[in-house]
Design an enzyme around this catalytic site. Structure first.
Site, PDB file in Angstrom:
ATOM      1  CG  ASP A  28      -2.060   0.991   1.106  1.00 16.60           C
ATOM      2  OD1 ASP A  28      -3.220   0.571   1.128  1.00 16.60           O
ATOM      3  OD2 ASP A  28      -1.782   2.215   0.977  1.00 16.60           O
ATOM      4  CB  ILE A  29       1.118   4.037  -2.431  1.00 10.66           C
ATOM      5  CG1 ILE A  29       2.312   4.805  -2.959  1.00 10.66           C
ATOM      6  CG2 ILE A  29      -0.126   4.877  -2.398  1.00 10.66           C
ATOM      7  CD1 ILE A  29       3.480   3.944  -3.351  1.00 10.66           C
ATOM      8  CD  GLU A  87      -9.131   5.832   0.149  1.00  9.27           C
ATOM      9  OE1 GLU A  87      -8.160   5.889  -0.608  1.00  9.27           O
ATOM     10  OE2 GLU A  87      -9.053   5.828   1.389  1.00  9.27           O
ATOM     11  CG  HIS A  92      -8.398  -3.123  -2.009  1.00 10.11           C
ATOM     12  ND1 HIS A  92      -9.444  -2.592  -2.739  1.00 10.11           N
ATOM     13  CD2 HIS A  92      -8.192  -2.266  -0.984  1.00 10.11           C
ATOM     14  CE1 HIS A  92      -9.843  -1.471  -2.176  1.00 10.11           C
ATOM     15  NE2 HIS A  92      -9.117  -1.246  -1.097  1.00 10.11           N
ATOM     16  CG  HIS A  94      -6.506  -2.701   3.492  1.00  6.63           C
ATOM     17  ND1 HIS A  94      -5.736  -1.620   3.135  1.00  6.63           N
ATOM     18  CD2 HIS A  94      -7.746  -2.446   3.007  1.00  6.63           C
ATOM     19  CE1 HIS A  94      -6.472  -0.748   2.462  1.00  6.63           C
ATOM     20  NE2 HIS A  94      -7.707  -1.219   2.368  1.00  6.63           N
TER      21      HIS A  94
END
Ligand code: AMP
Length: 128
Positions: A28-29, A87, A92, A94
């Protein structure tokens, strides 16, 4: 096309941790903690529970393998798992190394240098 499909297709760069024919895992960025990883099905589906049952089960199994590798690299109490998707409308998972409850809450972020992202992705992928 979702931003994650663009990442999977290599149109947007990512710090890749693992990939197979069905799933793609990358850092994750904007991580909650060092080692925060996203696991994404290549099939672009918006909501987790809309995945067909087989893909859902395989996503969990693939995520488990990644979590075990993250735990070997990042000292932590445990790896937390969260699925939100408000978002980015592409499923996805996490995977977040947890020291305390706030680490799963998406309120406190850590800033990492590109070289740290690179080293983390490499270290996790080597533990798979
Ligand atoms: P959510 O949809 O609420 O689960 O959040 C989307 C997550 O994707 C956030 O944690 C973002 O930091 C992450 N994210 C968005 N764009 C990228 C990207 N280009 N590379 C890596 N992570 C991303």
């Amino acid at each position: 096309m979702s931003i994650f499909t663009k990442i999977i297709n290599g149109e947007i760069p990512s710090y890749k941790v693992a990939e197979n024919d069905q799933f793609y895992a990358f850092l994750d960025i904007n991580p909650n903690a060092k080692g925060h990883t996203l696991v994404v099905p290549k099939k672009e589906v918006n909501k987790l529970f809309d995945l067909d049952e087989e893909t859902y089960n395989e996503l969990m199994s693939f995520s488990r393998r990644i979590a075990i590798a993250i735990e070997k690299v990042i000292p932590c109490e445990r790896i937390g798992m969260s699925v939100i998707g408000l978002e980015v409308p592409h499923v996805h998972v996490h995977l977040i190394p947890l020291q305390k409850m706030e680490d799963i809450q998406f309120i406190k972020k850590v800033t990492l240098h590109p070289s740290e992202f690179e080293a983390l992705a490499k270290a996790i992928s080597e533990k798979l």
